[in-house]
Design a protein around this motif. Structure first.
Motif, PDB file in Angstrom:
ATOM      1  N   UNK A  32       0.830  -1.201   0.000  1.00 49.47           N
ATOM      2  CA  UNK A  32       0.000   0.000   0.000  1.00 49.47           C
ATOM      3  C   UNK A  32       0.871   1.261   0.000  1.00 49.47           C
ATOM      4  N   UNK A  33       0.407   2.277  -0.706  1.00 48.85           N
ATOM      5  CA  UNK A  33       1.061   3.587  -0.856  1.00 48.85           C
ATOM      6  C   UNK A  33       2.254   3.555  -1.812  1.00 48.85           C
ATOM      7  N   UNK A  34       2.493   2.426  -2.481  1.00 49.37           N
ATOM      8  CA  UNK A  34       3.616   2.364  -3.424  1.00 49.37           C
ATOM      9  C   UNK A  34       3.118   1.966  -4.813  1.00 49.37           C
ATOM     10  N   UNK A  35       4.020   2.072  -5.783  1.00 47.96           N
ATOM     11  CA  UNK A  35       3.715   1.705  -7.156  1.00 47.96           C
ATOM     12  C   UNK A  35       4.734   0.690  -7.657  1.00 47.96           C
ATOM     13  N   UNK A  36       4.350  -0.064  -8.668  1.00 45.68           N
ATOM     14  CA  UNK A  36       5.262  -1.004  -9.299  1.00 45.68           C
ATOM     15  C   UNK A  36       4.834  -1.170 -10.757  1.00 45.68           C
ATOM     16  N   UNK A  49      -4.627 -13.262 -14.509  1.00 47.18           N
ATOM     17  CA  UNK A  49      -5.427 -14.375 -14.022  1.00 47.18           C
ATOM     18  C   UNK A  49      -6.186 -14.008 -12.746  1.00 47.18           C
ATOM     19  N   UNK A  50      -5.545 -13.213 -11.892  1.00 46.75           N
ATOM     20  CA  UNK A  50      -6.180 -12.873 -10.618  1.00 46.75           C
ATOM     21  C   UNK A  50      -5.510 -11.639 -10.027  1.00 46.75           C
ATOM     22  N   UNK A  51      -6.312 -10.827  -9.343  1.00 46.25           N
ATOM     23  CA  UNK A  51      -5.766  -9.668  -8.637  1.00 46.25           C
ATOM     24  C   UNK A  51      -6.610  -9.394  -7.401  1.00 46.25           C
ATOM     25  N   UNK A  52      -5.962  -9.059  -6.302  1.00 47.26           N
ATOM     26  CA  UNK A  52      -6.672  -8.747  -5.065  1.00 47.26           C
ATOM     27  C   UNK A  52      -5.993  -7.575  -4.364  1.00 47.26           C
ATOM     28  N   UNK A  53      -6.805  -6.611  -3.936  1.00 47.49           N
ATOM     29  CA  UNK A  53      -6.303  -5.505  -3.133  1.00 47.49           C
ATOM     30  C   UNK A  53      -6.840  -5.703  -1.719  1.00 47.49           C
ATOM     31  N   UNK A  54      -5.951  -6.034  -0.811  1.00 47.73           N
ATOM     32  CA  UNK A  54      -6.350  -6.304   0.564  1.00 47.73           C
ATOM     33  C   UNK A  54      -5.198  -6.936   1.323  1.00 47.73           C
ATOM     34  N   UNK A  55      -5.487  -8.031   2.014  1.00 50.55           N
ATOM     35  CA  UNK A  55      -4.437  -8.744   2.752  1.00 50.55           C
ATOM     36  C   UNK A  55      -4.900 -10.171   3.007  1.00 50.55           C
ATOM     37  N   UNK A  56      -4.056 -11.140   2.593  1.00 55.27           N
ATOM     38  CA  UNK A  56      -4.405 -12.548   2.778  1.00 55.27           C
ATOM     39  C   UNK A  56      -3.453 -13.265   3.719  1.00 55.27           C
ATOM     40  N   UNK A  57      -2.459 -12.557   4.250  1.00 50.00           N
ATOM     41  CA  UNK A  57      -1.594 -13.132   5.275  1.00 50.00           C
ATOM     42  C   UNK A  57      -0.986 -11.989   6.070  1.00 50.00           C
ATOM     43  N   UNK A  58      -0.279 -12.336   7.145  1.00 50.59           N
ATOM     44  CA  UNK A  58       0.312 -11.311   8.015  1.00 50.59           C
ATOM     45  C   UNK A  58       1.796 -11.097   7.744  1.00 50.59           C
ATOM     46  N   UNK A  59       2.332 -11.812   6.744  1.00 51.00           N
ATOM     47  CA  UNK A  59       3.768 -11.771   6.470  1.00 51.00           C
ATOM     48  C   UNK A  59       4.109 -10.818   5.320  1.00 51.00           C
ATOM     49  N   UNK A  60       3.327 -10.866   4.265  1.00 53.10           N
ATOM     50  CA  UNK A  60       3.579 -10.012   3.105  1.00 53.10           C
ATOM     51  C   UNK A  60       3.424  -8.541   3.479  1.00 53.10           C
ATOM     52  N   UNK A  61       4.353  -7.713   3.017  1.00 52.79           N
ATOM     53  CA  UNK A  61       4.339  -6.276   3.322  1.00 52.79           C
ATOM     54  C   UNK A  61       4.154  -6.041   4.829  1.00 52.79           C
ATOM     55  N   UNK A  62       5.126  -6.479   5.645  1.00 50.01           N
ATOM     56  CA  UNK A  62       5.003  -6.355   7.105  1.00 50.01           C
ATOM     57  C   UNK A  62       4.791  -4.903   7.540  1.00 50.01           C
ATOM     58  N   UNK A  63       3.928  -4.733   8.534  1.00 53.99           N
ATOM     59  CA  UNK A  63       3.585  -3.392   9.009  1.00 53.99           C
ATOM     60  C   UNK A  63       2.866  -3.536  10.343  1.00 53.99           C
ATOM     61  N   UNK A  64       2.930  -2.523  11.185  1.00 57.73           N
ATOM     62  CA  UNK A  64       2.261  -2.591  12.481  1.00 57.73           C
ATOM     63  C   UNK A  64       0.742  -2.671  12.341  1.00 57.73           C
ATOM     64  N   UNK A  65       0.219  -2.260  11.185  1.00 55.27           N
ATOM     65  CA  UNK A  65      -1.216  -2.331  10.935  1.00 55.27           C
ATOM     66  C   UNK A  65      -1.600  -3.544  10.081  1.00 55.27           C
ATOM     67  N   UNK A  72      -3.251  -2.413   6.954  1.00 52.64           N
ATOM     68  CA  UNK A  72      -2.266  -2.109   5.916  1.00 52.64           C
ATOM     69  C   UNK A  72      -2.366  -3.179   4.825  1.00 52.64           C
ATOM     70  N   UNK A  73      -2.602  -2.745   3.609  1.00 50.86           N
ATOM     71  CA  UNK A  73      -2.946  -3.658   2.525  1.00 50.86           C
ATOM     72  C   UNK A  73      -1.828  -3.779   1.488  1.00 50.86           C
ATOM     73  N   UNK A  74      -2.074  -4.637   0.493  1.00 53.02           N
ATOM     74  CA  UNK A  74      -1.183  -4.754  -0.654  1.00 53.02           C
ATOM     75  C   UNK A  74      -1.982  -5.249  -1.851  1.00 53.02           C
ATOM     76  N   UNK A  75      -1.448  -4.991  -3.016  1.00 56.60           N
ATOM     77  CA  UNK A  75      -2.071  -5.419  -4.264  1.00 56.60           C
ATOM     78  C   UNK A  75      -1.320  -6.626  -4.797  1.00 56.60           C
ATOM     79  N   UNK A  76      -2.033  -7.748  -4.921  1.00 58.19           N
ATOM     80  CA  UNK A  76      -1.468  -8.967  -5.500  1.00 58.19           C
ATOM     81  C   UNK A  76      -1.983  -9.128  -6.927  1.00 58.19           C
ATOM     82  N   UNK A  77      -1.080  -9.452  -7.837  1.00 59.09           N
ATOM     83  CA  UNK A  77      -1.488  -9.692  -9.216  1.00 59.09           C
ATOM     84  C   UNK A  77      -0.822 -10.975  -9.716  1.00 59.09           C
TER      85      UNK A  77
END
Length: 209
Positions: free
Chosen positions: A126-130, A142-158, A199-204
Motif C-alpha cells: 500500500x502507498x507504493x507503485x510497481x 489471471x487474478x488480482x486482489x487488493x487487501x491482505x491474505x496473510x500477516x507476512x507479506x508487506x510487514x507493518x504494524x497495521x 495495511x494492505x497490498x495489491x497482488x497480481x
C-alpha cells in the motif's frame, strides 16, 4: 465481458496444451478445504458450498438434512478465488460464516476444482507503485486482489488481519491485458478501502503470452 471471455479462452488453451488435469477436493460442513500446488499457483475453476447429491457427506445424517440436492451458493467461486487464487496453498473453512447459508437445515459440503498453473506473481505494498513487464509476449491477468491474505507479506504494524479481500481481476484486466507493461498503484483512491485500518497490498497473478 469480451476481455474476460478471451482470458478464459487463453487459460483453457494453456491448460489443454500442457495436459494439466484439474484437482478436486470435497470437504463436509465444519471442516476445512486445503488446496495446494507443488508446482505453480492455484487457479480455482469451480466451487460450490451446498449439496447436489444424497450420498456425499451423508453418513449418520437424518434424511431431512440430505434430501435437498439443489443447494447452491452462487458466490462460492468468488469466495474461493478471492482466498486462494495465486497462492501455493490455502485453507478455507466450509462453514456458513464464510460462505453464508444457501439452504438452512441442509447439511452441506464444499466441492472445489482447481488447477496449478505456471504464472508470475507481483506484490505491491500500500502507498507504493510497481510495474509488471513482459519481455516476451503480452500481459494476461489471471487474478488480482487488493487487501491482505496473510500477516507476512508487506510487514507493518497495521498488518492486523489476514482476511481482507477486494478482488480486482476485472479492473486489472481492462487496464493491463494485452500490454507489454502496466503500472500498478496500491492505493485506496484507486480501489477504495476494503478493510479500514489494515495495511494492505495489491497482488497480481499474470502470465506473458
Amino acid at each position: 465481458m469480451l476481455v474476460q471471455k478471451l482470458s478464459w479462452i487463453i487459460l483453457l488453451l494453456f491448460l489443454c496444451q500442457h495436459g494439466i488435469e484439474a484437482k478436486r477436493t470435497i470437504i463436509c460442513e465444519g471442516g476445512s478445504a486445503f488446496l495446494s500446488c507443488d508446482f505453480g499457483l492455484i487457479k480455482v475453476l469451480e466451487a460450490n458450498y451446498g449439496r447436489t447429491d444424497h450420498t456425499t457427506c451423508a453418513s449418520g445424517r437424518p434424511s431431512n438434512e440430505i434430501s435437498n440436492t439443489h443447494c447452491f451458493q452462487e458466490k462460492s467461486l468468488h469466495t474461493m478465488s478471492a482466498r486462494c487464487n495465486g497462492r501455493k496453498s490455502c485453507s478455507v473453512p466450509a462453514v456458513n460464516s464464510v460462505f453464508s447459508d444457501p439452504c438452512r437445515g441442509t447439511f452441506k459440503y464444499l466441492d472445489v476444482s482447481y488447477d496449478c498453473i505456471t504464472a508470475k506473481r507481483s506484490t505491491t505494498c500500500e502507498y507504493t507503485q510497481s510495474v509488471i513487464i513482459c519481455d516476451t509476449g503480452v500481459i494476461s491477468i489471471y487474478h488480482a486482489n487488493y487487501g491482505r491474505r496473510d500477516l507476512v507479506t508487506c510487514p507493518h504494524k497495521l498488518a492486523t488481519s489476514p482476511d481482507c479481500y477486494s478482488p480486482q481481476t476485472l479492473s486489472l484486466r481492462s487496464r493491463c491485458e494485452g500490454k507489454k507493461s502496466c503500472q500498478l498503484n496500491a492505493s485506496n483512491s484507486v480501489y477504495t478501502d476494503p478493510c479500514y485500518g489494515v495495511f494492505k497490498y495489491l497482488e497480481v497473478m499474470y502470465s506473458c503470452i
